[in-house]
Design an enzyme around this catalytic site. Structure first.
Site, mmCIF file in Angstrom:
data_model
loop_
_atom_site.group_PDB
_atom_site.id
_atom_site.type_symbol
_atom_site.label_atom_id
_atom_site.label_comp_id
_atom_site.label_asym_id
_atom_site.label_seq_id
_atom_site.Cartn_x
_atom_site.Cartn_y
_atom_site.Cartn_z
ATOM 1 N N ASP A 281 3.659 -7.736 9.320
ATOM 2 C CA ASP A 281 4.093 -6.981 8.137
ATOM 3 C C ASP A 281 4.872 -5.774 8.629
ATOM 4 O O ASP A 281 4.478 -5.116 9.594
ATOM 5 C CB ASP A 281 2.905 -6.581 7.258
ATOM 6 C CG ASP A 281 1.885 -5.722 7.969
ATOM 7 O OD1 ASP A 281 1.942 -4.486 7.841
ATOM 8 O OD2 ASP A 281 1.019 -6.296 8.660
ATOM 9 N N ASP A 368 -1.016 -3.051 -2.137
ATOM 10 C CA ASP A 368 -1.588 -2.384 -0.970
ATOM 11 C C ASP A 368 -2.400 -1.175 -1.445
ATOM 12 O O ASP A 368 -1.851 -0.202 -1.971
ATOM 13 C CB ASP A 368 -0.451 -1.955 -0.040
ATOM 14 C CG ASP A 368 -0.969 -1.284 1.233
ATOM 15 O OD1 ASP A 368 -2.186 -1.087 1.343
ATOM 16 O OD2 ASP A 368 -0.140 -0.963 2.101
ATOM 17 N N GLU A 370 -4.870 1.816 -0.278
ATOM 18 C CA GLU A 370 -5.348 2.600 0.854
ATOM 19 C C GLU A 370 -5.689 4.009 0.378
ATOM 20 O O GLU A 370 -5.380 4.379 -0.759
ATOM 21 C CB GLU A 370 -4.275 2.670 1.958
ATOM 22 C CG GLU A 370 -3.831 1.317 2.486
ATOM 23 C CD GLU A 370 -2.790 1.454 3.587
ATOM 24 O OE1 GLU A 370 -2.866 2.432 4.357
ATOM 25 O OE2 GLU A 370 -1.886 0.588 3.670
#
Length: 483
Positions: A281, A368, A370
């Site tokens: 990635d 994503d 985080e």
């Protein structure tokens, strides 16, 4: 006169007729006779114990009466002590609950603060570990090569002996046979560990979780290093085959002038993807990428940063996203979620940036999740607020594409910010966990699809470190995910 005085004994004169005589046939001992004759016996003589017996009986009766009187008092005292202990325990339980409720917010904030600190320490340690591994590899590799034949020889010598030992125990119970097999397996594993320890230098990384996952599919999952070494023998053949195919295509199409426009036409995705395929990635931080070298090195898919929050768009997205596809790889786009803005708006930005993806080479969109890059933490949101934001984002992607978006997260983020929510276990999981032989699952997932096992990987065609991933499943499973 003399005759009369002769018949009368003077005092002290012995007269045998006056001595007591023992009756004929009497069984009385001399000692008994002496006691009877001398009534002034000592105090410890037999027969004087009746007084002591009476005293003992009196003392025993006194003790019995005293115990009977004290029994109710002891019972009441015991009941009071038990009641007091129960009250103390109840007070301690209440106090503990209050302390836990009071300390929970501070613990969450400390946990959110520690995660970035630990990651910072990890980033500082990783270069040292990498340099140490580079320096030790010239020393360790010869040792491993020398030990490998010995390990194989020992294993070959032990195998027939173990077989003979098992043959001598045909009547042993199933448990004993299982123990014997376990011993032989442990011994074989210990021998093989010489070679494995010689090439493994783990990278440090935090990892928390609740359980270790089995394989998601029926395909055996091996360690990243083993899978990469097994693929090494086929990568050259694959790359040479691709070159031959391109030469043959050039011969069959003489009109093709080899122009950049012709070379940039999408290539058909490879159908010989191995099990547990490797991938990467990337983002704009990785810069220009030579995708043909990346594909030739054995990477079969790439996730590319498309958007971040409500404003940022990767300026190199089209180049990286289409470059991976043109090199014969599968490609996916991910969005770095920032729950401070609209979930629906950020989902639309991701889908608009991806554009049309019905080419059979595009993996599902990725959210994503985080900790906040600005000092860590959960963006000042509660777990309920983050749960609602994530649900809105995933629902928007589902309504627009008909697909379940992939969720990227780490065990630490999910436990601290999502409170271990199990509401998203139907979405494919892409988890991040470094420096472990097998990652730990969380949030109700019973399997993961992708595992980001390092952020310090090295791949030909990419300058600097790059995130590396492992797909858990067969090649056909990976192709099924692509649109």
């Amino acid at each position: 006169m003399l005759g009369v005085w002769g018949l009368v004994n003077t005092p002290g004169q012995h007269n045998p007729e006056e001595e007591p005589r023992e009756p004929v046939g009497s069984s009385e001992s001399a000692d008994a006779t002496e006691r009877r004759a001398n009534p002034e016996r000592p105090s410890n003589a037999p027969g004087a114990s009746n007084g002591w017996q009476r005293s003992a009986r009196g003392t025993e009766q006194f003790a019995r009466d005293t115990a009977y009187r004290l029994r109710p008092v002891a019972r009441r005292t015991t009941d009071r002590i038990v009641r007091w202990l129960r009250q103390v325990l109840a007070a301690l339980a209440t106090l503990t609950q209050r302390v836990v409720r009071w300390a929970a917010p501070y613990a969450r904030r400390a946990h959110a603060w520690l995660i970035p600190a630990i990651e910072g320490v990890q980033r500082r340690i990783d270069p040292i570990v990498r340099r140490l591994r580079q320096r030790l590899s010239p020393v360790i590799e010869p040792v491993r090569q020398r030990l490998a034949p010995t390990a194989h020889r020992i294993r070959d010598e032990l195998r027939p002996r173990v077989a003979k030992l098992r043959a001598r125990l045909p009547e042993s119970s199933g448990r004993h046979r299982a123990q014997l097999r376990s011993r032989s397996v442990q011994l074989t594993a210990a021998v093989a560990a010489f070679g494995v320890l010689a090439i493994l230098v783990g990278t440090a990384g935090p990892d928390t979780g609740e359980r270790t996952t089995p394989a998601a599919h029926t395909v055996e999952l091996r360690s990243p290093d083993q899978a990469q070494s097994d693929q090494g023998g086929t990568q050259q053949d694959s790359s040479s085959g691709q070159d031959s195919a391109s030469d043959q295509e050039q011969a069959e199409n003489p009109d093709s002038d080899g122009s950049p426009e012709a070379k940039s036409s999408p290539a058909k995705p490879a159908v010989d993807i191995p099990p547990n395929a490797h991938g990467i990635d990337v983002s704009n931080h990785n810069g220009p990428i030579q995708w043909n070298k990346v594909a030739a090195s054995g990477e079969h898919y790439a996730f590319v940063l498309a958007t971040d929050g409500g404003n940022f768009t990767n300026p190199m997205f089209d180049q990286q996203f289409n470059g991976a596809k043109n090199a014969g790889m599968l490609a996916g786009a991910y969005h770095f979620g920032r729950p401070t803005g609209s979930a629906v708006g950020q989902a639309d930005r991701l889908l608009n940036t991806m554009g049309s993806t019905e080419d059979g080479k595009t993996l599902p969109p990725v959210l994503d999740l985080e900790v906040s890059p600005n000092g860590g933490g959960c963006y000042g949101k509660t777990s309920g607020q983050l749960h609602s934001w994530t649900q809105s984002f995933l629902d928007r992607v589902k309504s627009k594409t008909g697909e379940d978006a992939i969720v990227y997260a780490s065990p630490s983020f999910w436990s601290s910010c999502m409170a271990g929510s199990q509401a998203f276990s139907e979405n494919p999981l892409w988890l991040a966990s470094y420096g472990v032989p097998q990652p730990s699952l969380f949030g109700g997932w019973d399997a993961y699809s992708f595992w980001q096992y390092t952020n310090k990987g090295s791949v030909p065609g990419i300058t600097g470190p790059v995130d590396r991933n492992l797909f858990q499943g067969s090649g056909s499973d990976l192709l099924e995910l692509a649109q």
